[in-house]
Design a protein around this motif. Structure first.
Motif, PDB file in Angstrom:
ATOM      1  N   ILE A  68      21.337  -3.305   2.376  1.00 38.75           N
ATOM      2  CA  ILE A  68      20.954  -4.701   2.370  1.00 38.75           C
ATOM      3  C   ILE A  68      21.505  -5.399   1.121  1.00 38.75           C
ATOM      4  O   ILE A  68      22.230  -6.381   1.118  1.00 38.75           O
ATOM      5  N   LYS A  69      21.286  -4.570  -0.165  1.00 39.17           N
ATOM      6  CA  LYS A  69      22.195  -5.102  -1.530  1.00 39.17           C
ATOM      7  C   LYS A  69      23.532  -5.260  -1.290  1.00 39.17           C
ATOM      8  O   LYS A  69      24.037  -6.312  -1.789  1.00 39.17           O
ATOM      9  N   ALA A  70      24.212  -4.204  -0.571  1.00 39.80           N
ATOM     10  CA  ALA A  70      25.320  -4.211  -0.539  1.00 39.80           C
ATOM     11  C   ALA A  70      26.035  -5.232   0.467  1.00 39.80           C
ATOM     12  O   ALA A  70      27.091  -6.040   0.245  1.00 39.80           O
ATOM     13  N   LEU A  71      25.050  -5.937   1.224  1.00 39.00           N
ATOM     14  CA  LEU A  71      25.552  -7.078   2.194  1.00 39.00           C
ATOM     15  C   LEU A  71      25.667  -8.467   1.400  1.00 39.00           C
ATOM     16  O   LEU A  71      26.113  -9.076   1.316  1.00 39.00           O
ATOM     17  N   ASP A  72      24.208  -8.553   0.687  1.00 41.74           N
ATOM     18  CA  ASP A  72      23.869  -9.576  -0.159  1.00 41.74           C
ATOM     19  C   ASP A  72      22.847  -9.133  -1.384  1.00 41.74           C
ATOM     20  O   ASP A  72      21.816  -9.109  -0.924  1.00 41.74           O
ATOM     21  N   GLU A  73      23.556  -9.239  -2.355  1.00 43.32           N
ATOM     22  CA  GLU A  73      22.645  -8.817  -3.713  1.00 43.32           C
ATOM     23  C   GLU A  73      21.616  -9.855  -3.933  1.00 43.32           C
ATOM     24  O   GLU A  73      20.648  -9.382  -4.909  1.00 43.32           O
ATOM     25  N   ASN A  74      21.768 -10.909  -3.270  1.00 43.46           N
ATOM     26  CA  ASN A  74      20.801 -12.229  -3.756  1.00 43.46           C
ATOM     27  C   ASN A  74      19.618 -12.082  -2.825  1.00 43.46           C
ATOM     28  O   ASN A  74      18.707 -12.808  -2.962  1.00 43.46           O
ATOM     29  N   THR A  75      19.663 -11.277  -1.874  1.00 42.95           N
ATOM     30  CA  THR A  75      18.408 -11.206  -0.893  1.00 42.95           C
ATOM     31  C   THR A  75      17.169 -10.367  -1.704  1.00 42.95           C
ATOM     32  O   THR A  75      17.231  -9.358  -2.195  1.00 42.95           O
ATOM     33  N   PRO A  76      16.171 -11.440  -1.976  1.00 39.34           N
ATOM     34  CA  PRO A  76      14.806 -10.604  -2.677  1.00 39.34           C
ATOM     35  C   PRO A  76      14.158  -9.542  -1.717  1.00 39.34           C
ATOM     36  O   PRO A  76      14.001  -9.953  -0.595  1.00 39.34           O
ATOM     37  N   ILE A  77      14.026  -8.205  -2.208  1.00 40.75           N
ATOM     38  CA  ILE A  77      13.384  -7.241  -1.772  1.00 40.75           C
ATOM     39  C   ILE A  77      12.362  -6.659  -2.506  1.00 40.75           C
ATOM     40  O   ILE A  77      12.466  -6.484  -3.708  1.00 40.75           O
ATOM     41  N   LEU A  78      11.176  -6.565  -1.690  1.00 43.98           N
ATOM     42  CA  LEU A  78       9.810  -6.026  -2.499  1.00 43.98           C
ATOM     43  C   LEU A  78       9.432  -4.806  -1.340  1.00 43.98           C
ATOM     44  O   LEU A  78       9.457  -4.812  -0.263  1.00 43.98           O
ATOM     45  N   LEU A  79       9.143  -3.596  -2.503  1.00 41.04           N
ATOM     46  CA  LEU A  79       8.918  -2.405  -1.618  1.00 41.04           C
ATOM     47  C   LEU A  79       7.548  -2.018  -1.787  1.00 41.04           C
ATOM     48  O   LEU A  79       6.895  -2.473  -2.887  1.00 41.04           O
ATOM     49  N   ILE A  80       6.800  -1.417  -0.681  1.00 45.65           N
ATOM     50  CA  ILE A  80       5.391  -0.965  -0.899  1.00 45.65           C
ATOM     51  C   ILE A  80       5.371   0.532  -0.970  1.00 45.65           C
ATOM     52  O   ILE A  80       6.019   1.122  -0.246  1.00 45.65           O
ATOM     53  N   THR A  81       4.765   0.894  -2.044  1.00 45.17           N
ATOM     54  CA  THR A  81       4.616   2.298  -2.050  1.00 45.17           C
ATOM     55  C   THR A  81       2.990   2.644  -2.474  1.00 45.17           C
ATOM     56  O   THR A  81       2.404   1.835  -2.817  1.00 45.17           O
ATOM     57  N   SER A  82       2.546   3.880  -2.351  1.00 46.40           N
ATOM     58  CA  SER A  82       1.440   4.501  -2.577  1.00 46.40           C
ATOM     59  C   SER A  82       1.268   4.743  -4.309  1.00 46.40           C
ATOM     60  O   SER A  82       0.005   4.456  -4.416  1.00 46.40           O
ATOM     61  N   ASN A  83       1.944   5.143  -4.921  1.00 47.64           N
ATOM     62  CA  ASN A  83       1.832   5.426  -6.380  1.00 47.64           C
ATOM     63  C   ASN A  83       3.032   5.143  -6.915  1.00 47.64           C
ATOM     64  O   ASN A  83       4.278   5.203  -6.368  1.00 47.64           O
ATOM     65  N   PHE A  84       2.888   4.809  -8.288  1.00 47.86           N
ATOM     66  CA  PHE A  84       4.267   4.924  -9.070  1.00 47.86           C
ATOM     67  C   PHE A  84       4.854   6.285  -9.156  1.00 47.86           C
ATOM     68  O   PHE A  84       4.390   7.304  -9.685  1.00 47.86           O
ATOM     69  N   GLU A  85       6.025   6.261  -9.169  1.00 51.18           N
ATOM     70  CA  GLU A  85       6.853   7.517  -9.199  1.00 51.18           C
ATOM     71  C   GLU A  85       8.201   6.923 -10.227  1.00 51.18           C
ATOM     72  O   GLU A  85       8.910   6.240  -9.939  1.00 51.18           O
ATOM     73  N   LYS A  86       8.306   7.793 -11.226  1.00 58.22           N
ATOM     74  CA  LYS A  86       9.385   7.165 -12.414  1.00 58.22           C
ATOM     75  C   LYS A  86      10.773   7.355 -11.511  1.00 58.22           C
ATOM     76  O   LYS A  86      11.505   6.021 -11.815  1.00 58.22           O
ATOM     77  N   ASN A  87      11.152   8.312 -11.065  1.00 57.82           N
ATOM     78  CA  ASN A  87      12.537   8.399 -10.463  1.00 57.82           C
ATOM     79  C   ASN A  87      12.665   7.350  -9.428  1.00 57.82           C
ATOM     80  O   ASN A  87      13.935   6.741  -9.131  1.00 57.82           O
TER      81      ASN A  87
END
Length: 526
Positions: free
Chosen positions: A72-91
């Motif tokens: 998606i960012k390759a198509l439009d880098e200005n589109t805001p994206i929020l990710l949902i995850t279960s825990n924090f992973e550094k990588n």
């Protein structure tokens, strides 16, 4: 916060979570909510709907949230994206930062948290849209000013940093020849050092200078401009540049000088023929001629002035609506008020000239139409040896009573009709014929109930598309100057007299015929 025009794509493989969150987004925040159950489906729906915000789970089958976000960012880098995850992973976090993902939400999701985060991005998107709309409006207003006025900008040392096309046309220089040069490139040697020092002193005092300047074109010709020069200040109230709005008034100066010459010639001629006791009458006649010429001048000034003033007021209205946090707002408001003051001042002068030149619309008087025609030709005459009246070459010294065509008319208003038609014909001839080939033949005839005055030129004729509307306001065939109200004014004057104006084309040009009743409507109404 419900947004009626901002959409969101929600991607979640868990059916229950997908249903719960999508229902919440639809009922609480967004009108359009697009739902997908994996990254591949999410990317497909993004391409179809182009949502404003993307909210996606990280871990999904077929294509995970990171992979979909990268696409998606390759198509439009200005589109805001929020990710949902279960825990924090550094990588994962580092990968999300590299992709340009705006943020993460952690499970279990709090609807209050979701609403708070998304509201921030909704407000940001709405602000960006509003800013773009305001910016677009300002660009349009700038374009309008660029079309209607010559504009230059200089730095504090007088070096030109911006010019528009009208200024290039007026000065004869190209933009490349002007940018980076000192504004003195157009200075005229007739202007004194004291004159320029007055301008510089006014600007150094952070005040606006207004006045007329004589300048020199690239080819050496002189021209006159009416200028408003304003200093632009930074946040420390220091001058950073100067902007100037200019109007070419060379033609007005030329008419003024020509008017002075004609008045002088007329006075000298009459002084030789008259006794000393007639000097006072000659002075009154002089002012009468000035008043008649003022009528034509005010029309030519008022046409572009009305256009500028209307658009300037629209621009001021939209500047007022700008966000107060935009630092240029105060400068734009102050500069716009200054410009409007200048426009209003010109408008007041024009109105005063109009009142001076006008005459009461009372009873018509029996007058010689031929005499009024000769008067109109004298007022319109420049260097037009190609004009003939009743098959005789026109001369300023023509006997105004050589022919007699009597009708009850308001003399000055009929002369205004003639001036409008003559000037239009001269403009057409100037554009379409070399000097030696120009012809304007004017004739008068007695046609039962009417005195008919015919104007026949070989200027190429009137555009057939405009012909049916030629007497409507704002219809003009002119390439420059005027917005097409002269013929409308002439038509209304003739209607007041109970007469008419007819226009048609012939093989070489146009014919205008003015029908003046021998018993006018003005006389009947009295």
């Amino acid at each position: 916060m419900v947004s009626n025009d901002i959409s969101i794509l929600f991607v979640e493989d868990d059916k229950e979570v997908r249903a719960q969150i999508s229902d919440f987004l639809t009922s609480n925040m967004f009108k359009d909510v697009y739902v997908a159950n994996n990254g591949k489906d999410g990317l497909l729906k993004y391409n179809i709907h182009k949502p404003d915000i993307v909210l996606s789970d990280l871990n999904m089958p077929i294509m995970d949230g990171l992979e979909m976000s990268r696409a998606i960012k390759a198509l439009d880098e200005n589109t805001p994206i929020l990710l949902i995850t279960s825990n924090f992973e550094k990588n994962v976090t580092e990968a999300a930062v590299d992709i340009g993902i705006e943020g993460c939400l952690f499970k279990p999701l709090s609807l209050n948290r979701v609403e708070k985060i998304l509201t921030k991005y909704i407000e940001k998107i709405m602000f960006q849209r509003e800013f773009k709309n305001k910016q677009k409006l300002l660009e349009q207003y700038k374009s309008i000013i660029d079309i209607s006025s010559s504009v230059t900008k200089t730095d504090i040392n007088g070096i030109i940093t911006y010019v528009n096309n009208p200024f290039c046309d007026m000065s004869g220089y190209s933009k490349d020849e002007l940018l980076g040069k000192n504004h003195t490139i157009i200075s005229h040697p007739d202007n004194s050092k004291e004159f320029y020092e007055e301008i510089y002193s006014t600007l150094r005092d952070k005040k606006i200078w207004r006045g007329h300047i004589k300048n020199r074109r690239k080819n050496g010709d002189s021209y006159y401009e009416s200028s408003v020069i304003a200093p632009i200040l930074d946040e420390n109230d220091e001058i950073v540049e100067c902007i100037s709005l200019k109007q070419d008034i060379t033609e007005l100066y030329a008419k003024k000088e020509l008017l002075k010459k004609r008045v002088k010639e007329e006075i000298e001629k009459n002084i030789q023929l008259k006794q000393e006791r007639e000097k006072e009458r000659l002075l009154e006649e002089r002012f009468s001629i000035i008043g008649k010429m003022a009528a034509g001048i005010t029309h030519e000034i008022n046409t572009p002035l009305t256009y500028i003033k209307g658009n300037l007021e629209l621009m001021m209205h939209d500047i007022k609506d700008l966000d107060d946090e935009i630092k240029q707002k105060n400068y734009l408001q102050e500069d716009s008020k200054v410009i409007l003051e200048g426009v209003n001042r010109i408008s007041s002068i024009v109105e005063s000239m109009r009142e001076m030149a006008s005459q009461a619309k009372g009873m018509a008087q029996e007058s010689n139409v031929y005499s009024s025609l000769i008067t109109a030709l004298i007022l319109s005459y420049t260097k037009a040896s190609y004009i003939s009246v009743q098959n005789s070459p026109f001369k300023i010294s023509m006997d105004k009573n050589r022919y007699s065509f009597i009708a009850p008319i308001q003399k000055q208003r009929i002369e205004q009709v003639f001036i409008i038609i003559i000037n239009n014909a001269l403009d057409a001839l100037k554009l379409n014929q070399p000097f030696d080939a120009r012809e304007l033949n004017i004739s008068l005839r007695d046609d039962d109930e009417y005195v008919v005055v015919s104007f026949k030129d070989n200027g190429g004729g009137i555009d057939e598309g405009i012909m049916p509307h030629i007497f409507n306001p704002f219809q003009s065939t002119k390439v420059e100057g005027g917005i097409g109200i002269g013929l409308n004014v002439a038509k209304r004057i003739m209607q007041d007299h109970g007469g008419e104006i007819l226009a048609r084309n012939y093989e070489k040009g146009a014919i205008f015929e003015v029908y003046i009743p021998k018993r006018s409507k003005l006389q009947d109404d009295s």
